[in-house]
Design an enzyme around this catalytic site. Sequence first.
Site, PDB file in Angstrom:
ATOM      1  CB  CYS A  92      25.072  50.666  58.289  1.00  0.00           C
ATOM      2  SG  CYS A  92      23.379  51.212  58.625  1.00  0.00           S
ATOM      3  CG  HIS A 176      25.196  52.806  53.666  1.00  0.00           C
ATOM      4  ND1 HIS A 176      25.453  51.467  53.881  1.00  0.00           N
ATOM      5  CD2 HIS A 176      24.176  53.124  54.509  1.00  0.00           C
ATOM      6  CE1 HIS A 176      24.627  50.991  54.803  1.00  0.00           C
ATOM      7  NE2 HIS A 176      23.842  51.979  55.197  1.00  0.00           N
ATOM      8  CD  GLU A 178      28.252  50.501  51.886  1.00  0.00           C
ATOM      9  OE1 GLU A 178      27.168  49.973  52.189  1.00  0.00           O
ATOM     10  OE2 GLU A 178      28.632  51.587  52.380  1.00  0.00           O
TER      11      GLU A 178
END
Length: 244
Positions: A92, A176, A178
Site C-alpha cells: 500500500c 493487502h 498480509e
Amino acid sequence: MSQSQVLIFQHVEWEKPGRILDNLEEMFVPTQILNIAGKKKPDLPDFKDVAGVVIMGGPMGAQDYDKYPGLKAEAKLVKAATAVGKPVLGICLGHQIIAGALGGKLKQGKAPEIGFGPITRVEQHDYFQMWSKSLEVLHWHNDVVSLPQGAQVLARSPLTKVQAFRAGSALGLQFHLEVTATLFEEWLSEPSMVKDAKKAGVSVEKLREDFAEYNPRLLPLAESVFSSFAARCSTYAKALDESR
C-alpha cells in the site's frame, strides 16, 4: 559481529506486517521493526547488514516529507537496496514509496478503493503463477502510482492501473495480502479506519462478511508471495553472513 536482518518499516500501530513477519520468522530470518516516519535523521542499522526491506502501509502520503521526513529516508533506502539486489517489499503506502523512489509518479486516485474488490492479473509474467485471472483482494487506499521506468505491471484494477509491480529486486503491492483475521479486527477497532470506510460508503459489517468469504481464498496466494520473499531474504542473509 553484527547480524544481517530484514528491516520492517511500520508507520502506524495497526498497520502491522502480519503474514509477512510470520513467513520471515518461519525461515528464522532476523527482523527489526522500525517507525522512523517522524524522524528527520533516523538512526538506521548499517546498510551492509540489511538482508531485506519491508515497507508497510499508513494513512499518510508517500511524499509527505514535511510532516513525515523519515519517509524520505525510506525512499533512499529502497533505491540503494534495489540497486544492489536486496529484496524489497512494499504494501500500500510502501508500494507507493517504492514506486516514487524508482521514478514513478504519485497522484490521487479517481476514487478511494476501500474494502474487497477485484484485481486482474496481467498475462505477460509468471511471477504469480497460481493467480486466477481475477480475484477479490482487500483494498484501502486513495493515492495511486505510475509505473517506474523498466518495471513490470503484475496486476491492475478498474480504478488503479498499477495494483502490483516488479522492479528488479523490489515488489510493490497496492492491496493487502498480509492481513490476518486478528489483524483485521484491529483495523476495524481503529476509529480512523472506520471513518475512512464509512466515508467510502462501506460498513464494518460488510467488511467483516467479505473478509470471512474471501480470506480463505487468498491464503494460498499470500503464502506463495510472502514465503517467496522470505526465501529470498534468507538466501541474501546467508550470503551476507558467509562473506564476513
